[in-house]
Write a protein that holds these residues in place. Structure first.
Motif, PDB file in Angstrom:
ATOM      1  N   GLY A  94     -11.397   2.262  -8.394  1.00  0.00           N
ATOM      2  CA  GLY A  94     -11.205   3.022  -7.169  1.00  0.00           C
ATOM      3  C   GLY A  94     -12.538   3.495  -6.632  1.00  0.00           C
ATOM      4  O   GLY A  94     -13.439   2.718  -6.386  1.00  0.00           O
ATOM      5  N   LEU A 120      -1.201   7.813  -6.296  1.00  0.00           N
ATOM      6  CA  LEU A 120      -1.870   6.932  -5.340  1.00  0.00           C
ATOM      7  C   LEU A 120      -2.718   5.879  -6.035  1.00  0.00           C
ATOM      8  O   LEU A 120      -3.086   4.878  -5.433  1.00  0.00           O
ATOM      9  N   LYS A 121      -3.075   6.143  -7.265  1.00  0.00           N
ATOM     10  CA  LYS A 121      -3.847   5.173  -8.042  1.00  0.00           C
ATOM     11  C   LYS A 121      -3.124   4.920  -9.345  1.00  0.00           C
ATOM     12  O   LYS A 121      -2.431   5.805  -9.854  1.00  0.00           O
ATOM     13  N   TYR A 122      -3.389   3.760  -9.924  1.00  0.00           N
ATOM     14  CA  TYR A 122      -2.636   3.383 -11.117  1.00  0.00           C
ATOM     15  C   TYR A 122      -3.387   2.262 -11.805  1.00  0.00           C
ATOM     16  O   TYR A 122      -3.506   1.166 -11.265  1.00  0.00           O
ATOM     17  N   ALA A 123      -3.931   2.525 -12.975  1.00  0.00           N
ATOM     18  CA  ALA A 123      -4.622   1.472 -13.730  1.00  0.00           C
ATOM     19  C   ALA A 123      -4.211   1.576 -15.187  1.00  0.00           C
ATOM     20  O   ALA A 123      -5.018   1.755 -16.070  1.00  0.00           O
ATOM     21  N   SER A 124      -2.905   1.445 -15.404  1.00  0.00           N
ATOM     22  CA  SER A 124      -2.337   1.699 -16.729  1.00  0.00           C
ATOM     23  C   SER A 124      -1.523   0.502 -17.181  1.00  0.00           C
ATOM     24  O   SER A 124      -0.309   0.567 -17.303  1.00  0.00           O
ATOM     25  N   GLY A 125      -2.185  -0.614 -17.406  1.00  0.00           N
ATOM     26  CA  GLY A 125      -1.472  -1.824 -17.827  1.00  0.00           C
ATOM     27  C   GLY A 125      -1.047  -2.653 -16.630  1.00  0.00           C
ATOM     28  O   GLY A 125      -1.367  -2.323 -15.489  1.00  0.00           O
ATOM     29  N   TYR A 126      -0.344  -3.758 -16.900  1.00  0.00           N
ATOM     30  CA  TYR A 126       0.052  -4.661 -15.821  1.00  0.00           C
ATOM     31  C   TYR A 126       0.900  -3.910 -14.793  1.00  0.00           C
ATOM     32  O   TYR A 126       1.794  -3.149 -15.143  1.00  0.00           O
ATOM     33  N   GLY A 185      -5.945   6.290 -13.847  1.00  0.00           N
ATOM     34  CA  GLY A 185      -5.880   6.042 -12.413  1.00  0.00           C
ATOM     35  C   GLY A 185      -6.764   4.901 -11.975  1.00  0.00           C
ATOM     36  O   GLY A 185      -6.433   4.160 -11.053  1.00  0.00           O
ATOM     37  N   GLU A 186      -7.923   4.737 -12.662  1.00  0.00           N
ATOM     38  CA  GLU A 186      -8.850   3.700 -12.220  1.00  0.00           C
ATOM     39  C   GLU A 186      -9.770   3.178 -13.316  1.00  0.00           C
ATOM     40  O   GLU A 186     -10.526   2.251 -13.080  1.00  0.00           O
ATOM     41  N   HIS A 187      -9.695   3.735 -14.521  1.00  0.00           N
ATOM     42  CA  HIS A 187     -10.582   3.262 -15.593  1.00  0.00           C
ATOM     43  C   HIS A 187      -9.924   2.186 -16.457  1.00  0.00           C
ATOM     44  O   HIS A 187     -10.620   1.454 -17.151  1.00  0.00           O
ATOM     45  N   GLY A 188      -8.615   2.120 -16.429  1.00  0.00           N
ATOM     46  CA  GLY A 188      -7.918   1.146 -17.256  1.00  0.00           C
ATOM     47  C   GLY A 188      -7.610   1.690 -18.649  1.00  0.00           C
ATOM     48  O   GLY A 188      -8.053   2.777 -19.026  1.00  0.00           O
ATOM     49  N   THR A 230      -6.269   1.448  -1.755  1.00  0.00           N
ATOM     50  CA  THR A 230      -6.791   1.005  -3.048  1.00  0.00           C
ATOM     51  C   THR A 230      -7.402  -0.384  -2.936  1.00  0.00           C
ATOM     52  O   THR A 230      -7.268  -1.073  -1.926  1.00  0.00           O
ATOM     53  N   GLU A 247       0.825  -1.204   0.000  1.00  0.00           N
ATOM     54  CA  GLU A 247       0.000   0.000   0.000  1.00  0.00           C
ATOM     55  C   GLU A 247       0.867   1.266   0.000  1.00  0.00           C
ATOM     56  O   GLU A 247       0.373   2.358  -0.255  1.00  0.00           O
ATOM     57  N   HIS A 255     -10.204  -3.926 -13.465  1.00  0.00           N
ATOM     58  CA  HIS A 255      -9.778  -2.570 -13.806  1.00  0.00           C
ATOM     59  C   HIS A 255      -9.020  -1.872 -12.695  1.00  0.00           C
ATOM     60  O   HIS A 255      -8.612  -0.734 -12.869  1.00  0.00           O
ATOM     61  N   GLY A 256      -8.838  -2.545 -11.569  1.00  0.00           N
ATOM     62  CA  GLY A 256      -8.211  -1.847 -10.450  1.00  0.00           C
ATOM     63  C   GLY A 256      -9.027  -0.640 -10.061  1.00  0.00           C
ATOM     64  O   GLY A 256      -8.490   0.442  -9.817  1.00  0.00           O
ATOM     65  N   ARG A 306      -6.365  -2.934  -4.131  1.00  0.00           N
ATOM     66  CA  ARG A 306      -5.283  -3.909  -3.931  1.00  0.00           C
ATOM     67  C   ARG A 306      -5.158  -4.336  -2.474  1.00  0.00           C
ATOM     68  O   ARG A 306      -4.692  -5.418  -2.177  1.00  0.00           O
ATOM     69  N   GLY A 365      -6.217  -5.264 -12.198  1.00  0.00           N
ATOM     70  CA  GLY A 365      -5.890  -4.264 -13.214  1.00  0.00           C
ATOM     71  C   GLY A 365      -5.402  -4.841 -14.528  1.00  0.00           C
ATOM     72  O   GLY A 365      -4.967  -4.086 -15.398  1.00  0.00           O
ATOM     73  N   SER A 366      -5.448  -6.163 -14.687  1.00  0.00           N
ATOM     74  CA  SER A 366      -4.968  -6.753 -15.944  1.00  0.00           C
ATOM     75  C   SER A 366      -6.091  -6.825 -16.992  1.00  0.00           C
ATOM     76  O   SER A 366      -5.904  -7.374 -18.070  1.00  0.00           O
TER      77      SER A 366
END
Lengths: 465, 465
Positions: free
Chosen positions: B154, A188-194, B422-425, B163, A166, B151-152, B165, B202-203
């Motif tokens: 938020g 703080l957030k990240y949803a950009s690929g693996y 950040g959270e939409h993918g 998060t 975290e 999508h990880g 996670r 998030g994959s």
């Protein structure tokens, strides 16, 4: 694996890359790097190198990859699973000179550090600014923060503040072939690929070498209260653990300690604490926050819960000195066990309500195999460190029969919904037990990922699988 | 990619696997599955299948893998990056019948759910037991929890509670070839080899299909206070955000909304709220906890901070009805924008102190390219949703020129230490922008991981890279 032996040409080249004074090959200098804190294991590297920056790390990796020389990255050397042991010889890459706190960014509550910073040094630096980095393993005074990342390290405060995952936002890493990337973003957030940042946490230095870490910080709570609660049996103490959470309180630490461990640590460190005559186990319970009245209210709830679980004594630390003494009981425990007996430490973790069954089972398995054990750990997380003591066991049994007993402990752990390491990692000493937890299908996915990052298998070979 | 077209033999076989009534091929039935919430995009699948359990999912995947038929997994269809769109046709595998809350384990504060459970249904179920699952995207009333994992996702409460996670302990998944594994353990800590659970979050359904999820729960806080703070400029509001954290308060939500967005949502949903005549932007600030006095103290601190940032009005929600109304302003905002204009939504995230620069930059880029925008989002996380409005833009500019403007927005985001989602993918609509954030080295690592899990490339093809 087919690696090349290190010769004089390699040595000369590596000295060119990092400077004459930062490469060591003599037995005396490299001795320290042949060991970590795992049992009495020792594997000598051919060479120890201490790069100063990412450019040097990259150059070393590129060279070693091209010449098929194995590289074992090393932090503070406090690991308990043999992750830093150079089992194939070759190069130990020590991160001790990558030791800057690059920035503490108070605007964003973030910090950027190099991997060779000692965890406690970093915690103190952020604490001075009124901030908290809550991931504090017992070895915080000597372990490196990079090693904490590699092992997915925990510590007592995970129970309230969440795991190390975290707090890590981004890594700069060097890949085995010398390529340099940032794995994520300082967000703080990240949803950009693996999410390679998360993949690298706990990968034990087998996929890449971390050269910079961006961490999230939080405001430091202003107050805390610390209690020591004595119980007549291990099972009572363990059963109280999940009851505390069910009562709506989330302590900032909830540690379990067996009587014998306490006796050893008191003797070892000459501590001023008397174990209650009827106590078999203690819970160390901390609550923190910004309002003392709230904390007292939490303590009343905790008091009510532990009473219902046959608690025989609650001690209240009424000064910062006494708090420090209570914490010492827990923090020095691992060292005191080590000094007392030949031992092996297993790092089991189960859903916390299953702790009583785990502790009971461990003692039964011990009886069947003729070994004794001292248990302690982060009970709030269901994370129990089992120290198996050689005591009166024969060398023969210790060497051969014990393995089957440990296997039974791990089988029980997995049966209870748990896994074979909560925060120490697999490294060298647990890898034979991996099939207890994982199918061949699962292990092949891990092996496939390793192959993607490190096709030549030069980075920390012989670990995990 | 060379996939096989679906023929009658395939259809018959798939009907055998999941039942005649759970396979659809007629245009009317599959229409819904050709779209998600991403712009006006539509791609028709050849077939929609709705398996009921992991065994059926496994059989479908095994068959499709052997016959090189692309499979696009689908949750609630609320995605904003086109992740659920079957761009290569083939099979859409809907998780809507995998919709059981299998267990809420109050002893361990854990729950096990299937992926097709609606997020809000699950939140309500745990809330009834005094517990909290804090990950609540705006679409919580219709999105599936499995899609949130993919999508990880938020939501507003990440800022305090961490998060998604931090709440996922374990997955049961079906791999593209039909193999079934559990990725982790039901434990709060886990250091046992590469963390596939974290890799899968998030994959975007490209590595495996999630069939069960084990989640961590926490005690539900008993009270909260909600404030609406009005500011004369976007920059003032954004600057106040990081100042609130620096003052030592961690709100449980901290949302930013631009004036125009509020005006639209008020009109769209007939809400009873008057926007202050001088306000350009609002912050919605929530604090929660178990002690009202502490929350009032937090609000005083917040009040002091926003005043220093030129706040012109602080509204206090003094009933649960008013709280609901304030929250509606934020939750209905995305839908009201969509109903008002053709638009594109970008999901930028930066370190939160850089928000003022981001907002300012977006407006400047808008001026240069001739587009208007409505911004809102989880400002406490530095996560800003940018809704680009077609308004008076020509079709030609909207189709061709706008892309360069969006590229500039993402370049600015990355320059400010942020990332492109950040959270939409990434899904379908952001994948062309990946090189802004990632080098080819980095993308190749992702591609390599994809290859390990899905060598035939049948699972959700055409997404992320």
């Amino acid at each position: 694996m087919k690696f090349n032996a290190i010769n004089q040409k390699h040595i000369n080249k590596l000295k060119q890359l990092c400077g004459e004074n930062n490469v060591f090959t003599d037995q005396e200098s490299v001795y320290k790097y042949s060991k970590d804190e795992t049992e009495d294991l020792s594997f000598f590297p051919d060479l120890v190198i201490k790069p100063k920056n990412v450019r040097e790390v990259s150059a070393v990796m590129k060279y070693c990859n091209e010449h098929l020389i194995p590289v074992t990255p090393r932090g503070g050397g406090t690991g308990l699973s043999g992750g830093a042991l150079p089992v194939y010889g070759g190069v130990v890459l020590s991160t001790e000179r990558l030791n800057s706190i690059i920035e503490i960014d108070e605007r964003n509550l973030q910090a950027t550090v190099e991997p060779g910073v000692i965890t406690e040094v970093f915690m103190d630096a952020v604490s001075e600014k009124g901030l908290l980095y809550p991931v504090d393993p017992s070895s915080k005074g000597s372990c490196f923060i990079g090693g904490n990342m590699a092992h997915g390290s925990g510590g007592p405060r995970v129970v309230k503040y969440g795991t190390i995952r975290e707090y890590v936002l981004n890594f700069e890493v060097v890949l085995p072939n010398g390529d340099i990337i940032w794995t994520g973003a300082n967000t703080l957030k990240y949803a950009s690929g693996y999410n390679l940042t998360q993949l690298l946490i706990g990968s034990e230095g087998t996929l890449a070498i971390i050269t910079k870490i961006v961490l999230k910080l939080i405001p430091r709570p202003q107050h805390n209260i610390l209690l020591m609660c004595a119980f007549p049996t291990n099972e009572d103490a363990c059963a109280a653990v999940s009851a505390i959470f069910r009562a709506g309180v989330t302590p900032s630490a909830l540690e379990f300690m067996e009587r014998r461990g306490l006796e050893w640590v008191i003797e070892y460190d000459k501590l001023n604490f008397s174990v209650h005559v009827d106590a078999q186990a203690y819970l160390l319970v901390e609550v923190d926050g910004n309002d003392m009245d709230m904390l007292f209210a939490d303590c009343e709830v905790i008091n009510g819960v532990v009473e219902k679980h046959r608690c025989i004594e609650v001690l209240f630390a009424d000064s910062s000195i006494q708090k420090e003494e209570f914490w010492k009981l827990r923090r020095v425990l691992p060292v005191s066990v080590k000094s007392n007996s030949i031992y092996k430490e297993e790092d089991t973790v189960v859903p916390r309500a299953n702790l009583p069954q785990l502790v009971k089972g461990i003692k039964e398995i011990g009886k069947a195999y003729g070994f004794e054990s001292v248990c302690y750990g982060h009970a709030g997380d269901g994370n129990l460190h089992i120290n198996i003591i050689k005591a009166s066991m024969t060398d023969e049994d210790w060497k051969n029969r014990l393995k089957d007993g440990i296997k039974e402990i791990f089988e029980l752990t997995v049966k209870l919904g748990g896994t074979i390491s909560g925060e120490h990692g697999i490294g060298l000493v647990q890898k034979d037990f991996m099939p207890i937890k994982y199918s061949e299908i699962h292990l092949n996915l891990m092996r496939g990922i390793k192959q993607v990052f490190d096709p030549n298998g030069i980075l920390n070979p012989g670990k995990i699988f």
